[in-house]
Design a protein around this motif. Structure first.
Motif, PDB file in Angstrom:
ATOM      1  N   MET A  18      47.523  38.677  42.855  1.00 18.17           N
ATOM      2  CA  MET A  18      46.245  38.004  42.938  1.00 18.17           C
ATOM      3  C   MET A  18      45.268  38.785  42.074  1.00 18.17           C
ATOM      4  N   SER A  19      44.630  38.103  41.189  1.00 17.50           N
ATOM      5  CA  SER A  19      43.647  38.749  40.331  1.00 17.50           C
ATOM      6  C   SER A  19      42.258  38.524  40.888  1.00 17.50           C
ATOM      7  N   ARG A  20      41.434  39.547  40.738  1.00 14.63           N
ATOM      8  CA  ARG A  20      40.024  39.438  41.111  1.00 14.63           C
ATOM      9  C   ARG A  20      39.222  39.679  39.848  1.00 14.63           C
ATOM     10  N   TYR A  21      38.149  38.924  39.680  1.00 11.90           N
ATOM     11  CA  TYR A  21      37.300  39.146  38.517  1.00 11.90           C
ATOM     12  C   TYR A  21      35.894  38.670  38.803  1.00 11.90           C
ATOM     13  N   THR A  22      34.988  39.024  37.916  1.00 16.90           N
ATOM     14  CA  THR A  22      33.585  38.645  38.019  1.00 16.90           C
ATOM     15  C   THR A  22      33.210  37.866  36.774  1.00 16.90           C
ATOM     16  N   ASP A  23      32.515  36.742  36.945  1.00 21.10           N
ATOM     17  CA  ASP A  23      32.101  35.964  35.782  1.00 21.10           C
ATOM     18  C   ASP A  23      30.787  36.508  35.223  1.00 21.10           C
TER      19      ASP A  23
ATOM     20  N   ALA B 236      47.356  39.002  48.247  1.00 23.30           N
ATOM     21  CA  ALA B 236      46.470  40.103  48.630  1.00 23.30           C
ATOM     22  C   ALA B 236      47.277  41.313  49.092  1.00 23.30           C
ATOM     23  N   LEU B 237      48.331  41.085  49.870  1.00 23.59           N
ATOM     24  CA  LEU B 237      49.174  42.198  50.321  1.00 23.59           C
ATOM     25  C   LEU B 237      49.859  42.883  49.148  1.00 23.59           C
ATOM     26  N   GLU B 238      50.289  42.114  48.170  1.00 25.04           N
ATOM     27  CA  GLU B 238      50.922  42.696  46.981  1.00 25.04           C
ATOM     28  C   GLU B 238      49.957  43.602  46.219  1.00 25.04           C
ATOM     29  N   ARG B 239      48.655  43.325  46.308  1.00 24.54           N
ATOM     30  CA  ARG B 239      47.645  44.165  45.651  1.00 24.54           C
ATOM     31  C   ARG B 239      47.187  45.323  46.530  1.00 24.54           C
ATOM     32  N   GLY B 240      47.771  45.432  47.725  1.00 27.08           N
ATOM     33  CA  GLY B 240      47.410  46.526  48.614  1.00 27.08           C
ATOM     34  C   GLY B 240      46.178  46.255  49.453  1.00 27.08           C
TER      35      GLY B 240
END
Length: 120
Positions: free
Chosen positions: A1-6, A53-57
């Motif tokens: 899962m990627s998280r980013y800000t626009d 989310a779990l894969e990203r810790g």
């Protein structure tokens, strides 16, 4: 899962499920309510979010308010590290406050007082 800000400073994350991301676009961080008819894939999408989310810790809490989630789905998605809550009490709300991702399935199954405390 990627998280980013626009560019405007809003935070987003992908669902972890490419098909959904192509249709829905990335999901804004914060409270998201999924509404659809029964058997339309709401729980499936939520489980993909949890798995990614779990894969990203990240810490995940899944509140099974209507106690309908099957253990086979938990096994299928390898979600053993998530915190699973059946029903809701004050301890559950504390766990939710400490999590990166919280899924409530289903919101109408929560008592009104809990719903008001869980949602701002």
């Amino acid at each position: 899962m990627s998280r980013y800000t626009d560019a405007s400073g809003r935070h987003y994350r992908t669902s972890g499920f490419l098909g959904c991301d192509l249709i829905l676009s990335p999901l804004p961080e914060g409270i998201i309510s999924l509404s659809a008819a029964s058997a339309e894939g709401k729980t499936l999408l939520a489980l993909h979010l949890c798995q990614s989310a779990l894969e990203r810790g990240e810490k995940v809490v899944y509140v099974d308010a209507d106690t309908a989630l099957s253990p086979q789905l938990v096994e299928r998605f390898s979600l053993h590290e998530a915190v699973w809550i059946r029903g809701v009490d004050d301890n559950a709300l504390t766990l939710c406050a400490e999590a990166d991702v919280v899924v409530v399935d289903s919101l109408p199954a929560l008592p009104e007082g809990v719903r008001q405390r869980l949602l701002p």
